[in-house]
Scaffold this motif. Structure first.
Motif, PDB file in Angstrom:
ATOM      1  N   VAL A  40       0.842  -1.189   0.000  1.00  0.00           N
ATOM      2  CA  VAL A  40       0.000   0.000   0.000  1.00  0.00           C
ATOM      3  C   VAL A  40       0.882   1.245   0.000  1.00  0.00           C
ATOM      4  CG1 VAL A  40      -1.775   1.295   1.230  1.00  0.00           C
ATOM      5  CG2 VAL A  40      -1.854  -1.212   1.192  1.00  0.00           C
ATOM      6  N   ILE A  41       0.696   2.097  -1.015  1.00  0.00           N
ATOM      7  CA  ILE A  41       1.437   3.343  -1.149  1.00  0.00           C
ATOM      8  C   ILE A  41       0.525   4.498  -0.738  1.00  0.00           C
ATOM      9  CG2 ILE A  41       2.754   4.831  -2.689  1.00  0.00           C
ATOM     10  CD1 ILE A  41       3.968   2.042  -2.325  1.00  0.00           C
ATOM     11  N   PRO A  42       0.793   5.179   0.377  1.00  0.00           N
ATOM     12  CA  PRO A  42      -0.048   6.328   0.754  1.00  0.00           C
ATOM     13  C   PRO A  42       0.227   7.527  -0.157  1.00  0.00           C
ATOM     14  CG  PRO A  42       1.775   6.079   2.294  1.00  0.00           C
ATOM     15  CD  PRO A  42       1.845   4.903   1.371  1.00  0.00           C
ATOM     16  N   THR A  43      -0.800   8.305  -0.433  1.00  0.00           N
ATOM     17  CA  THR A  43      -0.671   9.505  -1.267  1.00  0.00           C
ATOM     18  C   THR A  43      -1.245  10.708  -0.523  1.00  0.00           C
ATOM     19  OG1 THR A  43      -2.826   9.165  -2.343  1.00  0.00           O
ATOM     20  CG2 THR A  43      -0.908   8.129  -3.379  1.00  0.00           C
ATOM     21  N   PRO A  44      -0.784  11.915  -0.828  1.00  0.00           N
ATOM     22  CA  PRO A  44      -1.316  13.124  -0.179  1.00  0.00           C
ATOM     23  C   PRO A  44      -2.608  13.619  -0.823  1.00  0.00           C
ATOM     24  CG  PRO A  44       0.492  13.711  -1.629  1.00  0.00           C
ATOM     25  CD  PRO A  44       0.399  12.201  -1.665  1.00  0.00           C
ATOM     26  N   PHE A  45      -3.250  12.781  -1.610  1.00  0.00           N
ATOM     27  CA  PHE A  45      -4.491  13.131  -2.301  1.00  0.00           C
ATOM     28  C   PHE A  45      -5.334  11.871  -2.414  1.00  0.00           C
ATOM     29  CE2 PHE A  45      -0.900  12.418  -5.096  1.00  0.00           C
ATOM     30  CZ  PHE A  45      -1.325  11.348  -5.868  1.00  0.00           C
ATOM     31  N   ASN A  46      -6.629  12.039  -2.679  1.00  0.00           N
ATOM     32  CA  ASN A  46      -7.507  10.884  -2.859  1.00  0.00           C
ATOM     33  C   ASN A  46      -8.319  11.034  -4.136  1.00  0.00           C
ATOM     34  OD1 ASN A  46      -9.404  12.808  -2.174  1.00  0.00           O
ATOM     35  ND2 ASN A  46      -9.886  11.929  -0.182  1.00  0.00           N
ATOM     36  N   CYS A  47      -9.217  10.105  -4.369  1.00  0.00           N
ATOM     37  CA  CYS A  47     -10.104  10.105  -5.540  1.00  0.00           C
ATOM     38  C   CYS A  47      -9.319  10.129  -6.855  1.00  0.00           C
ATOM     39  CB  CYS A  47     -11.082  11.273  -5.487  1.00  0.00           C
ATOM     40  SG  CYS A  47     -12.206  11.220  -4.083  1.00  0.00           S
ATOM     41  N   ILE A  48      -8.397   9.183  -7.017  1.00  0.00           N
ATOM     42  CA  ILE A  48      -7.617   9.075  -8.245  1.00  0.00           C
ATOM     43  C   ILE A  48      -8.506   8.529  -9.360  1.00  0.00           C
ATOM     44  CG2 ILE A  48      -5.625   7.954  -9.331  1.00  0.00           C
ATOM     45  CD1 ILE A  48      -4.410   7.745  -6.493  1.00  0.00           C
ATOM     46  N   THR A  49      -8.573   9.224 -10.492  1.00  0.00           N
ATOM     47  CA  THR A  49      -9.437   8.798 -11.591  1.00  0.00           C
ATOM     48  C   THR A  49      -8.689   8.006 -12.660  1.00  0.00           C
ATOM     49  OG1 THR A  49      -9.103  10.933 -12.692  1.00  0.00           O
ATOM     50  CG2 THR A  49     -11.046  10.723 -11.277  1.00  0.00           C
ATOM     51  N   ASP A  50      -7.365   8.141 -12.724  1.00  0.00           N
ATOM     52  CA  ASP A  50      -6.593   7.433 -13.738  1.00  0.00           C
ATOM     53  C   ASP A  50      -5.117   7.512 -13.358  1.00  0.00           C
ATOM     54  OD1 ASP A  50      -6.010   5.988 -15.985  1.00  0.00           O
ATOM     55  OD2 ASP A  50      -6.725   7.468 -17.432  1.00  0.00           O
ATOM     56  N   ILE A  51      -4.310   6.673 -13.978  1.00  0.00           N
ATOM     57  CA  ILE A  51      -2.852   6.775 -13.885  1.00  0.00           C
ATOM     58  C   ILE A  51      -2.290   6.472 -15.267  1.00  0.00           C
ATOM     59  CG2 ILE A  51      -0.732   5.996 -12.779  1.00  0.00           C
ATOM     60  CD1 ILE A  51      -2.380   4.853 -10.516  1.00  0.00           C
ATOM     61  N   ILE A  52      -1.414   7.340 -15.766  1.00  0.00           N
ATOM     62  CA  ILE A  52      -0.707   7.039 -17.003  1.00  0.00           C
ATOM     63  C   ILE A  52       0.786   7.250 -16.780  1.00  0.00           C
ATOM     64  CG2 ILE A  52      -2.672   7.722 -18.437  1.00  0.00           C
ATOM     65  CD1 ILE A  52      -1.022  10.230 -19.239  1.00  0.00           C
ATOM     66  N   ARG A  53       1.587   6.602 -17.606  1.00  0.00           N
ATOM     67  CA  ARG A  53       3.039   6.812 -17.599  1.00  0.00           C
ATOM     68  C   ARG A  53       3.425   7.365 -18.957  1.00  0.00           C
ATOM     69  NH1 ARG A  53       6.283   1.742 -15.871  1.00  0.00           N
ATOM     70  NH2 ARG A  53       4.935   0.897 -17.480  1.00  0.00           N
ATOM     71  N   ASP A  54       4.046   8.545 -18.984  1.00  0.00           N
ATOM     72  CA  ASP A  54       4.352   9.167 -20.267  1.00  0.00           C
ATOM     73  C   ASP A  54       5.661   8.623 -20.838  1.00  0.00           C
ATOM     74  OD1 ASP A  54       6.517  10.522 -19.078  1.00  0.00           O
ATOM     75  OD2 ASP A  54       5.405  12.393 -18.822  1.00  0.00           O
ATOM     76  N   TRP A  60       1.518  10.244 -14.144  1.00  0.00           N
ATOM     77  CA  TRP A  60       0.531  11.300 -13.947  1.00  0.00           C
ATOM     78  C   TRP A  60      -0.697  10.711 -13.265  1.00  0.00           C
ATOM     79  CZ3 TRP A  60       1.574  16.336 -15.174  1.00  0.00           C
ATOM     80  CH2 TRP A  60       2.684  16.572 -15.998  1.00  0.00           C
ATOM     81  N   LEU A  61      -1.204  11.436 -12.255  1.00  0.00           N
ATOM     82  CA  LEU A  61      -2.336  10.946 -11.470  1.00  0.00           C
ATOM     83  C   LEU A  61      -3.393  12.043 -11.339  1.00  0.00           C
ATOM     84  CD1 LEU A  61       0.612  10.026  -9.901  1.00  0.00           C
ATOM     85  CD2 LEU A  61      -1.030   8.437  -8.914  1.00  0.00           C
ATOM     86  N   PRO A  62      -4.370  12.075 -12.244  1.00  0.00           N
ATOM     87  CA  PRO A  62      -5.470  13.020 -12.104  1.00  0.00           C
ATOM     88  C   PRO A  62      -6.427  12.567 -11.001  1.00  0.00           C
ATOM     89  CG  PRO A  62      -5.859  11.588 -13.978  1.00  0.00           C
ATOM     90  CD  PRO A  62      -4.490  11.235 -13.450  1.00  0.00           C
ATOM     91  N   THR A  63      -7.107  13.513 -10.384  1.00  0.00           N
ATOM     92  CA  THR A  63      -8.035  13.190  -9.301  1.00  0.00           C
ATOM     93  C   THR A  63      -9.366  13.899  -9.502  1.00  0.00           C
ATOM     94  OG1 THR A  63      -7.480  15.038  -7.836  1.00  0.00           O
ATOM     95  CG2 THR A  63      -6.065  13.084  -7.724  1.00  0.00           C
ATOM     96  N   ASP A  64     -10.366  13.401  -8.823  1.00  0.00           N
ATOM     97  CA  ASP A  64     -11.699  14.002  -8.838  1.00  0.00           C
ATOM     98  C   ASP A  64     -11.849  14.872  -7.598  1.00  0.00           C
ATOM     99  OD1 ASP A  64     -14.319  14.690  -9.128  1.00  0.00           O
ATOM    100  OD2 ASP A  64     -15.116  12.662  -9.075  1.00  0.00           O
ATOM    101  N   GLY A  65     -11.289  16.086  -7.681  1.00  0.00           N
ATOM    102  CA  GLY A  65     -11.422  17.027  -6.580  1.00  0.00           C
ATOM    103  C   GLY A  65     -10.121  17.514  -5.986  1.00  0.00           C
ATOM    104  N   ASN A  66      -8.983  16.872  -6.347  1.00  0.00           N
ATOM    105  CA  ASN A  66      -7.699  17.256  -5.759  1.00  0.00           C
ATOM    106  C   ASN A  66      -6.648  17.619  -6.798  1.00  0.00           C
ATOM    107  OD1 ASN A  66      -8.058  16.578  -2.696  1.00  0.00           O
ATOM    108  ND2 ASN A  66      -8.909  14.823  -3.779  1.00  0.00           N
ATOM    109  N   GLY A  67      -7.076  17.871  -8.028  1.00  0.00           N
ATOM    110  CA  GLY A  67      -6.164  18.337  -9.050  1.00  0.00           C
ATOM    111  C   GLY A  67      -5.326  17.246  -9.699  1.00  0.00           C
ATOM    112  N   LEU A  68      -4.254  17.682 -10.374  1.00  0.00           N
ATOM    113  CA  LEU A  68      -3.377  16.793 -11.132  1.00  0.00           C
ATOM    114  C   LEU A  68      -2.022  16.692 -10.442  1.00  0.00           C
ATOM    115  CD1 LEU A  68      -2.829  15.107 -13.680  1.00  0.00           C
ATOM    116  CD2 LEU A  68      -2.147  17.227 -14.834  1.00  0.00           C
ATOM    117  N   TRP A  69      -1.570  15.452 -10.208  1.00  0.00           N
ATOM    118  CA  TRP A  69      -0.315  15.190  -9.527  1.00  0.00           C
ATOM    119  C   TRP A  69       0.589  14.340 -10.424  1.00  0.00           C
ATOM    120  CZ3 TRP A  69       0.527  16.562  -4.197  1.00  0.00           C
ATOM    121  CH2 TRP A  69      -0.577  17.179  -3.597  1.00  0.00           C
TER     122      TRP A  69
END
Length: 294
Positions: A40-54, A60-69
């Motif tokens: 389990v990897i803790p993150t400083p944000f929640n509600c991750i909608t997707d993960i891509i690797r460029d 890249w980890l977009p979220t529903d309410g916490n922006g783009l990380w």
């Protein structure tokens, strides 16, 4: 535990990342026949909608309410995450992100709930472009694909299909009988498939800008509402329904099959399928409304 899974991404060394509503990422090891407890990897944000690797290896980890990380570290053991904050955005404009894609040129596209499309250019000092810069409407874009000419085809919930060409000019494509689009996926044939909420699934032909409703040959009384549709690397296509299991069209078959998952321990059928993912020919991950299957 993750209460609602949203995305799956394969990593190196037989690892796979799974994320969802909670502020954590699960890392599973697929090198064995049994499923062990994830890291389990803790993150400083929640509600991750997707993960891509460029193409550079950045996650890249977009979220529903916490922006783009993003992180430049190994996602199985990241040291830190960084939030991308557009200087030209209001405080909440880029917080709710529903889809993300890297195009052929390495540019990162992402869509938000109420401010349309954004583009991040990693090789430019100009930074992030917004829908206002393109003249694109402030729509809810649910997914992106790239056609053979490297145009982006964008599905818009309530607005149909749009194209953004290589000159970054946009145009509205053909109208659909139902424009409540869940997602669009590209098949190995000359068409894409568009899943809708209430209007079934459409085949979209980019070269002729035309649509045909998918008849789901082999399925009696097919469902009309879909969470999404997924085309796999081996050519198989999975349609995820709201209450009728999932439909599968194998690459070497002309007819669809219906599959309803059954949990023998709980004596429960799982008919609401939110997404399906596969990175190997012999196994798939199926995410229902309450369970994750392999």
């Amino acid at each position: 535990a993750c209460s609602f899974i949203r995305t799956i991404l394969p990593l190196n060394n037989n690892k796979i990342a799974i994320a969802g509503q909670n502020n954590e990422i699960w890392i599973f090891d697929e090198s064995t026949d049994s499923i062990a407890a994830p890291t389990v990897i803790p993150t400083p944000f929640n509600c991750i909608t997707d993960i891509i690797r460029d193409k550079r290896g950045r996650f890249w980890l977009p979220t529903d309410g916490n922006g783009l990380w993003y992180t430049d570290d190994n996602l199985a053991n990241p040291k830190s995450f960084t939030k991308l904050i557009p200087y030209n955005a209001y405080i909440d404009e880029a917080n709710k992100i529903y889809s993300i894609k890297e195009d052929k040129y390495g540019e990162i596209w992402f869509s938000t709930q109420n401010s349309g499309i954004w583009r991040y250019r990693q090789n430019s000092s100009s930074g992030i472009y917004t829908s206002t810069d393109f003249g694109f409407p402030p729509a809810v874009c649910t997914s992106f694909i790239e056609d053979d000419d490297h145009n982006l085809i964008v599905s818009v919930d309530g607005g149909g299909l749009y194209r953004i060409d290589t000159q970054k000019k946009f145009s509205k494509l053909t109208s659909l009988p139902n424009n409540n689009i869940a997602n669009i996926t590209r098949t190995q044939n000359d068409y894409c498939m568009v899943a809708t909420w209430g209007g079934g699934v459409m085949r979209y032909f980019p070269k002729t800008n035309s649509i045909v409703k998918e008849p789901f040959e082999g399925i009696n009384n097919p469902n009309n509402s879909f969470f999404g549709i997924n085309a796999m690397a081996n050519g198989d296509i999975y349609a995820c329904t709201t209450g009728d299991g999932f439909y599968l069209k194998k690459s070497n078959k002309s007819k669809w099959e219906k599959h309803i998952l059954y949990d023998s321990l709980a004596n429960v059928h799982h008919k609401w399928i939110q997404f399906i993912y596969s990175d190997t020919p012999n196994e798939i991950w199926v995410n229902s409304s309450s369970t994750l299957w392999l």
